[in-house]
Write an enzyme that holds these catalytic residues in place. Sequence first.
Site, PDB file in Angstrom:
ATOM      1  N   VAL A  45      10.648   2.401 -11.270  1.00 14.65           N
ATOM      2  CA  VAL A  45      10.186   3.744 -11.631  1.00 14.65           C
ATOM      3  C   VAL A  45      10.869   4.740 -10.691  1.00 14.65           C
ATOM      4  O   VAL A  45      10.912   4.532  -9.472  1.00 14.65           O
ATOM      5  CB  VAL A  45       8.653   3.844 -11.529  1.00 14.65           C
ATOM      6  CG1 VAL A  45       8.182   5.263 -11.817  1.00 14.65           C
ATOM      7  CG2 VAL A  45       7.995   2.855 -12.488  1.00 14.65           C
ATOM      8  N   GLY A  86       0.798  -1.218   0.000  1.00 11.07           N
ATOM      9  CA  GLY A  86       0.000   0.000   0.000  1.00 11.07           C
ATOM     10  C   GLY A  86       0.832   1.268   0.000  1.00 11.07           C
ATOM     11  O   GLY A  86       2.026   1.245  -0.266  1.00 11.07           O
ATOM     12  N   SER A 129       9.464   4.991  -3.623  1.00 11.23           N
ATOM     13  CA  SER A 129       9.268   4.057  -2.512  1.00 11.23           C
ATOM     14  C   SER A 129       8.292   4.672  -1.537  1.00 11.23           C
ATOM     15  O   SER A 129       8.319   5.887  -1.297  1.00 11.23           O
ATOM     16  CB  SER A 129      10.608   3.811  -1.811  1.00 11.23           C
ATOM     17  OG  SER A 129      10.394   3.195  -0.547  1.00 11.23           O
ATOM     18  N   GLY A 163       8.341  -5.736  -8.667  1.00 11.72           N
ATOM     19  CA  GLY A 163       9.266  -4.709  -9.127  1.00 11.72           C
ATOM     20  C   GLY A 163      10.711  -5.133  -8.946  1.00 11.72           C
ATOM     21  O   GLY A 163      11.063  -5.737  -7.930  1.00 11.72           O
ATOM     22  N   HIS A 193       4.182   1.371  -8.123  1.00 11.64           N
ATOM     23  CA  HIS A 193       3.102   0.381  -8.037  1.00 11.64           C
ATOM     24  C   HIS A 193       2.170   0.518  -9.241  1.00 11.64           C
ATOM     25  O   HIS A 193       1.715  -0.484  -9.813  1.00 11.64           O
ATOM     26  CB  HIS A 193       2.268   0.588  -6.774  1.00 11.64           C
ATOM     27  CG  HIS A 193       3.013   0.464  -5.480  1.00 11.64           C
ATOM     28  ND1 HIS A 193       3.237   1.538  -4.655  1.00 11.64           N
ATOM     29  CD2 HIS A 193       3.564  -0.601  -4.858  1.00 11.64           C
ATOM     30  CE1 HIS A 193       3.892   1.132  -3.576  1.00 11.64           C
ATOM     31  NE2 HIS A 193       4.109  -0.165  -3.683  1.00 11.64           N
ATOM     32  N   ARG A 237       8.533   4.426   1.480  1.00 12.90           N
ATOM     33  CA  ARG A 237       9.346   4.913   2.594  1.00 12.90           C
ATOM     34  C   ARG A 237       9.976   6.270   2.305  1.00 12.90           C
ATOM     35  O   ARG A 237      10.510   6.898   3.223  1.00 12.90           O
ATOM     36  CB  ARG A 237      10.424   3.891   2.961  1.00 12.90           C
ATOM     37  CG  ARG A 237       9.857   2.653   3.657  1.00 12.90           C
ATOM     38  CD  ARG A 237      10.970   1.785   4.246  1.00 12.90           C
ATOM     39  NE  ARG A 237      10.465   0.750   5.125  1.00 12.90           N
ATOM     40  CZ  ARG A 237      10.254  -0.520   4.761  1.00 12.90           C
ATOM     41  NH1 ARG A 237      10.494  -0.892   3.524  1.00 12.90           N
ATOM     42  NH2 ARG A 237       9.796  -1.404   5.633  1.00 12.90           N
TER      43      ARG A 237
END
Length: 291
Positions: free
Chosen positions: A176, A31, A185, A147, A37, A187
């Site tokens: 990407v 998520g 990311s 990925g 994503h 994060r």
Amino acid sequence: MEKVNDIAGVTQLVRDARANGRSIALVPTMGFLHPGHGSLIARARAEAGYVVVSIFVNPAQFGPSEDYRDYPRDLDRDTRLAADAGADLIFSPSPEEMYPRGYDTFVEVPDLSAVLCGASRPGHFRGVATVVLKLLNIVRPDVAFFGQKDAQQLLVIRRLVADLNVPGRIVAAPTVREPDGLAMSSRNAYLDPEQRRAAPAIYRALQAGEAAIGEGERDPEAVVAVMRGVLAGEPLLRPDYVAAVDAATLRRPPLLSGRVLLAVAARLGRAKLIDNLALDVAPDIVRRITL
Ligand code: AMP
């Protein structure tokens, strides 16, 4: 697009889609979706008739001192992003749905899990392998997308799927990046503005390693030294590992040739960021590949 939280619900919807002649794709995620994503979901949309996106922050892959509780979550935003990218179904189970009382089974891929991220995160890939196998068993997709950003995870999953005869194809998609090269990311949300400015040094280090190999360097230690030199120019970054390894075994070869993975993990404030480049190293040409 539909949303379900329970395993029985997702099983039924997938069964209906299959009965309608649609092939099934799965995109597993934790998520807080971003365009990385989105690229996996779009790819799944192009290749399959019914696209399932799972959103599950998997407690089994976080160590006791890691960021499970802090990991960013925003299911409403994720729902819009997944729908825009072409998802048909979001599956977002609770931890209790995935690991009910009495849960006691885990899978391990020990050799590939021992190095790189696995060296500093004991049990991480055991948690990843277990949850991915569960998701593959729940959804039974014809194809699942991962990925290359998480290259070691990709290798662990490929090994698991081959070793345990899990049906379905595993497809890898390229990383990407932000315009300045930073790999997207979830994060990255942890970074303050100063840290965000420092973060692209990770990609610059990988590019410098790639350039050294392009100029003929084949000694992995020399390539690692070049990458470390770039990272050292950014004092906010604290490298965890810097590696030039065989892309199949994740071990350092005597000389770099064939499929090579350049990989970096670095701490930046409380974020731990990872990135990599996969290269096909031939005697006189070096080109980037997707694993
Ligand atoms: P995560 O939500 O971070 O567990 O990632 C879910 C999937 O998205 C994994 O297969 C990741 O490798 C992939 N992914 C994460 N970041 C990127 C990115 N920047 N580009 C492409 N794929 C990514």
